[in-house]
Design an enzyme around this catalytic site. Sequence first.
Site, PDB file in Angstrom:
ATOM      1  N   ASN A   7      67.947  44.329  45.918  1.00 13.00           N
ATOM      2  CA  ASN A   7      68.109  43.792  47.268  1.00 13.00           C
ATOM      3  C   ASN A   7      67.352  44.581  48.335  1.00 13.00           C
ATOM      4  OD1 ASN A   7      69.584  42.029  49.212  1.00 13.00           O
ATOM      5  ND2 ASN A   7      70.369  44.022  49.886  1.00 13.00           N
ATOM      6  N   GLU A  30      75.726  42.802  39.205  1.00 14.87           N
ATOM      7  CA  GLU A  30      76.777  43.491  39.934  1.00 14.87           C
ATOM      8  C   GLU A  30      77.130  42.610  41.120  1.00 14.87           C
ATOM      9  OE1 GLU A  30      78.264  46.814  42.822  1.00 14.87           O
ATOM     10  OE2 GLU A  30      76.612  45.450  43.124  1.00 14.87           O
ATOM     11  N   ASP A  80      71.790  45.606  40.885  1.00 18.12           N
ATOM     12  CA  ASP A  80      72.748  46.019  41.901  1.00 18.12           C
ATOM     13  C   ASP A  80      72.667  45.114  43.128  1.00 18.12           C
ATOM     14  OD1 ASP A  80      74.587  48.371  42.305  1.00 18.12           O
ATOM     15  OD2 ASP A  80      73.504  48.338  44.208  1.00 18.12           O
TER      16      ASP A  80
END
Lengths: 467, 587
Positions: free
Chosen positions: B132, B272, B230
């Site tokens: 991200n 995640e 993540d």
Amino acid sequence: MTELASSPSADLAALLADWIPQQRWSGAKGREVGSVSVVASTPLPIEGLDVDHVVAEVEFTDGGPAAHFQVLAAYRTDVGGELEHATIGALGGRIVYDGLWDPAVTKWLYEAVRNGCTVGDLRFVPEPGVELAPGPPGRVLGVEQSNTSVVYGERSILKLFRRVAAGGNPDLELHRALRAAGGTEVATLQGAVEGVLHGEVAVLGMLQDYASNSAEGWAMALASVRDLLAEADLRADEVGGDFAAEANRLGQTIAVLHGDLARALGTAERDTAEVAAAMRARLTVAATDVPALAPHTAAIRAVYDEFAALPGPLPAQRVHGDLHLGQVLRTPLGWLVIDFEGEPATPLELRVRPDSPLRDVAGMLRSFDYAANHQLLDADATEPDPQRQWRAAEWAERNRSAFLDGYAVRSETDPRAQALVLRAYELDKAVYEVVYETRNRPTWAPIPLNAIVRILAPSTPRIDSVP
Amino acid sequence: MTATNPRPTGADTELDEASSDEFDHARTLAVDHDWFKRAVFYEVLVRAFADSNRDGTGDLRGLTDKLDYIQWLGVDCLWLPPFYDSPLRDGGYDIRDFRAVLPEFGTVEDLVVLLDEAHKRGIRVITDLVMNHCSDQHPWFEESRRNPDGPYGDFFVWSDDDTRYADARIIFVDTESSNWTYDPVRGQFYWHRFFAHQPDLNYDNPAVQEAMLDVLRFWLDLGIDGFRLDAVPYLYEREGTNCENLAETHAFLRRCRKVLDDEYPGRVMLAEANQWPSDVVEYFGDPAVGGDECHMAFHFPLMPRIFMAVRRENRFPISEILAQTPAIPSGAQWGIFLRNHDELTLEMVTDEERDYMYSEYAKDPRMKANIGIRRRLAPLLENDRNQLELFTALLLSLPGSPVLYYGDEIGMGDNIWLGDRDAVRSPMQWTPDRNAGFSTADPGRLYLPPIMDPLYGYQAVNVEAQLNSTTSLLHWNRHMIEIRKRHSAFGLGDYHELGGSNPSVLAYVRTHRGGSQDGTDDVVLCVNNMSRFPQPVELDLSAWQGCRPHELTGGVPFPRIGELPYLLTLPGHGFYWFSITPEEEPS
């Protein structure tokens, strides 16, 4: 149904006269059986097996009303080890046994409901719109006080009422109404078994969704109290096993149930004076039976008088009628309410009358008190330790409050706003309990007796919200 | 070559980034499309495990030296939190160079050696990759700030004001007041869902998508077996939405999956996404094709409910969440855990449940962090061996692949006086010697002090002592992992809860159709007592009438399953694992 007077029927009646009183569901404990007769017998078309659906009439020597029981009389020349416990006796060179324990019989019963069969006067009726899958063989789940349940896989449970009464059956009636209203607080009705008794329709059984992964509220509450009592000094809100969140959710479920029942079956009004009169009558009988009640009768009457004098009618509707922690099941998705037969000792016409929903609320409040104190009795026969008593009372108070909080969230009214009504219903329930315990479990009698003292005490702590 | 940052080459040309051709590649394991469903994962912090160069910080070579221990324990796959070059303002999740190793941990070459040695032992290695965002010190961001019109000008989400995407919540409420921060160099605001020093990458820019796919390829070429992606729900932003779980995000994950399937078969992606299972299943992708996004995702809400069920002494907190967990595609698997390097996260519980968990498991305010509890498993359970065993048995038998956290296998403690989440990141305790055998550096140089309290300190709790005692928690854990591996039902089986009238008992059956060596079903029955008191339970095992349960830790045959409910009694916090097999004819 064929009225039978021939000798095989009389022989079967003779066997049943010995066998029925020994069954837990007969409720004939303490009553001497006079005569037994077979009033109806319907052969069931089960391949390779002789089975008669039999309704037996049992008269008692005490002159009380006769009772009717349904029995699935099955015949085999030889019963294997697994059916031996169900043997009723020997008849015409064959063994007659309770067919409910025979998987061939239970499977047929399920299929009969599924296919909507009619056999003689027996009607097996699926509920409209219910599609049942072909079922696995049934398994007898448990033998209750008035019925026997058979489970099919994990989808269906058939509850056969062993005791049969002509006329309406509130359990079936309310489940049917709640299904139509889309209520999710009960196990959905799948079908019913109906017969005829003395020319009137009689409900013989109900097929419902089976809550396979569930546990009784009573067992859950006991686990919580056990956890509390095992701690030396933690308060009820500090222990890991705190039940208040469950009690709150249960209160919400009951409030939603009451709303659904009111919507499905309408509301009514009762005269408080008339309800109080019934309470007084019950108290009068109880006081003669149980001398320990004597010191409290005047004070109880005073509460009833005050209740009777309340201005305006009492809002009423159909209710559960015998609500306690043993009548609710915790499932992975929430709480389910079961067994809408009402208080077993009450005549049917009274059980189906609209009543204040606070009767159910009071029943549940009493049940929290039972759950809290029950383990103090179990621990030993001697006088319970006052500290343990205090802590049990704290548990009861916490969970009663949480239950009422939950109820108030989902209901238009907080039951605590009608404190006097609630108090009268709680006393009425406790009086009933004192009589029941004195007759059946005398060591438990102090639980409702102590409750009466507490409810009457002028310093009764107000039930406040859980912070 | 050594790890360096990408080299800026001038304002208008692309950065020169490392290529996998510059390094050796580790040997690879045979392609196996199901390995992650059967695997036992072990999360290890490189920093905390073993220090090979006496600088007080664990490193890749130190971890490589300990692979024999990890293999002995029965671990199938290591999960390494980020080891990338980073200014370490967020535990390495703020990546400064996606293609370099943090110098304290070693080099890319060291990582290749670790991968090669792990593969030699049949152990796979996955690592975190933050998709991200990156560190604000990443050259991409530096270039983007300085040169809005250059090749990186559009790599991040820039805006002239801070009013866009107002419906997106702020995740780190403790530290951040807005998802926008003003950059004086570029004179614009940049978007960040996490810390202000972690600007979000702009996935609407095709060049960003390609750049991140090439980052995946870089590590996959070297031999990494998969990624835990993540902060995956936040890749895209759209006005009028909460900017989470957008369709565009899923489309990009399908692209990543296709790269793995086409170019690196057998490697995996783990999402995640700390959300409800009913939302997380979206990250497995299309069930019709067995899933075409992530292979795995963590089941976050299960873990706090395991704790809650045992405290409440009833099974319903667990039954409830599993009943609300939807089916997942055939090619997917949940990852489940009791503890990990983050706080015991309570985001996925109601406020009331959170208060409850705080009061039960975080009695000291210092035990709380963000919206969670920072404690290790053993102190959470007050070092009660029975509960440690029950919790581990649940972890190893509930549906999903278990993820162990380093040190929990020996019952390590925590140090709540360390800041942030460091309480549960102290050095692995190998021996009773200096620095717990973790490092031979001057004790003052350690990245964190080892646990030294009398109950959990390294003199009492360490691998060496527990290796020497066959009744130790370490040996017990190893034995249970070994049993788990003997039955494919644990990893590949269906999950079916049996219910039972005793609310304190959680009983379930795991069934793997045709999973036994002889082609019959592998059936494992697990019965757990959530209460501290002994309990009886009657189970409906009629589906297995005539079969005989064999207890799995000792192989003792239990009575044949008959027509009546099957009665078992369990000690407080006790559990049983049974294999259910057809009864053999008496000889």
